[in-house]
Design an enzyme around this catalytic site. Structure first.
Site, PDB file in Angstrom:
ATOM      1  N   GLY A 186       6.538  -7.010   5.137  1.00 34.51           N
ATOM      2  CA  GLY A 186       6.897  -6.698   6.516  1.00 34.51           C
ATOM      3  C   GLY A 186       6.139  -7.612   7.460  1.00 34.51           C
ATOM      4  N   GLN A 224       2.636 -10.150  15.426  1.00 34.16           N
ATOM      5  CA  GLN A 224       1.837 -10.877  14.438  1.00 34.16           C
ATOM      6  C   GLN A 224       2.087 -12.386  14.470  1.00 34.16           C
ATOM      7  OE1 GLN A 224       3.008  -8.019  11.058  1.00 34.16           O
ATOM      8  NE2 GLN A 224       0.960  -8.723  10.504  1.00 34.16           N
ATOM      9  N   CYS A 245      -2.046  -6.024   5.287  1.00 33.88           N
ATOM     10  CA  CYS A 245      -1.421  -6.508   6.512  1.00 33.88           C
ATOM     11  C   CYS A 245      -1.652  -8.006   6.584  1.00 33.88           C
ATOM     12  CB  CYS A 245      -2.043  -5.806   7.723  1.00 33.88           C
ATOM     13  SG  CYS A 245      -1.361  -6.362   9.301  1.00 33.88           S
ATOM     14  N   LEU A 246      -0.606  -8.757   6.904  1.00 35.93           N
ATOM     15  CA  LEU A 246      -0.748 -10.215   6.945  1.00 35.93           C
ATOM     16  C   LEU A 246      -1.722 -10.663   8.040  1.00 35.93           C
ATOM     17  CD1 LEU A 246       2.947 -11.335   6.295  1.00 35.93           C
ATOM     18  CD2 LEU A 246       1.025 -11.366   4.688  1.00 35.93           C
ATOM     19  N   HIS A 304       4.114   1.275   9.393  1.00 40.68           N
ATOM     20  CA  HIS A 304       3.101   0.242   9.653  1.00 40.68           C
ATOM     21  C   HIS A 304       3.607  -0.760  10.704  1.00 40.68           C
ATOM     22  CE1 HIS A 304      -0.019  -2.771   8.020  1.00 40.68           C
ATOM     23  NE2 HIS A 304       0.748  -3.503   8.809  1.00 40.68           N
ATOM     24  N   GLU A 305       4.846  -1.216  10.535  1.00 47.52           N
ATOM     25  CA  GLU A 305       5.380  -2.248  11.443  1.00 47.52           C
ATOM     26  C   GLU A 305       5.713  -1.673  12.822  1.00 47.52           C
ATOM     27  OE1 GLU A 305       4.930  -5.174  10.422  1.00 47.52           O
ATOM     28  OE2 GLU A 305       4.671  -4.710   8.305  1.00 47.52           O
ATOM     29  N   HIS A 343       2.684  -1.719  14.787  1.00 44.82           N
ATOM     30  CA  HIS A 343       2.397  -3.035  15.381  1.00 44.82           C
ATOM     31  C   HIS A 343       3.069  -3.163  16.754  1.00 44.82           C
ATOM     32  CE1 HIS A 343       0.052  -5.346  12.555  1.00 44.82           C
ATOM     33  NE2 HIS A 343       0.899  -5.147  11.537  1.00 44.82           N
TER      34      HIS A 343
HETATM   35 NI    NI Z   1       0.609  -5.438   9.495  1.00 44.76          NI
END
Ligand code: NI
Length: 173
Positions: free
Chosen positions: A48, A53, A95-96, A137-138, A141
């Site tokens: 994701g 991000q 998480c990236l 999670h997304e 964000h």
């Molecule tokens: Ni993330």
């Protein structure tokens, strides 16, 4: 397609509430951004990726919990709105924007999310397990919430310590 630069915590854009995607965005290269976000997510090995991000403070994210194996799981969610949640799951999450940090996090087991697809059509997804974890999670964000905020106080402190260490050695930008 160019890869986008993924920003790391605590970059400001990750901590802001993102703006809704509007009709002018649909008219101005939204599909292009979504394509680049998919490419960037696959290249980074994530399931994701949310627009903040990649430095874009807009409410949208891409996800594919099959890692490119199952085309039906490749989906872009624009202006996501969580309609309901149910149950509980406790499992590893990454998480990236937190490279190298993997921690067990509590999430709901199931969620129904309403969103616009890249054509601007309203859609709903009813997902459980990993896709539910990913949607929650997304969507976080988009609200300026990062998974660090969802960790237990002890795990959060351990993660913070690891980040500080990596920042000192220049391995975390
Ligand atoms: Ni993330």
């Amino acid at each position: 397609m160019p890869l986008l630069r993924i920003v790391n915590y605590p970059e400001k854009v990750l901590l802001e509430v993102a703006k809704p995607v509007g009709s002018e965005d649909f008219a101005n290269g939204l599909r292009h951004l979504v394509d680049d976000m998919f490419e960037t997510m696959y290249s980074a090995g994530g399931v994701g990726l949310a627009a903040p991000q990649v430095g874009v403070s807009k409410r949208l994210f891409v996800m594919d919990c099959s890692g490119g194996e199952d085309p039906s799981q490749k989906v872009a969610l624009i202006n996501p709105e969580i309609l309901s949640v149910e149950g509980e799951q406790y499992g590893d999450e990454g998480c990236l924007s937190f490279p190298g940090i993997y921690t067990k996090v509590h999430r709901e087991m199931r969620t129904v999310v309403r969103f616009l697809d890249v054509s601007g059509e309203e859609q709903e997804l009813d997902v459980t397990e990993l896709p539910a974890r990913c949607v929650l999670h997304e969507t976080d964000h988009c609200d300026g919430i990062v998974f660090l905020d969802r960790m237990s106080p002890l795990k959060r402190e351990m993660a913070r310590r690891k980040i500080r260490k990596l920042q000192k050695t220049g391995e975390w930008e």
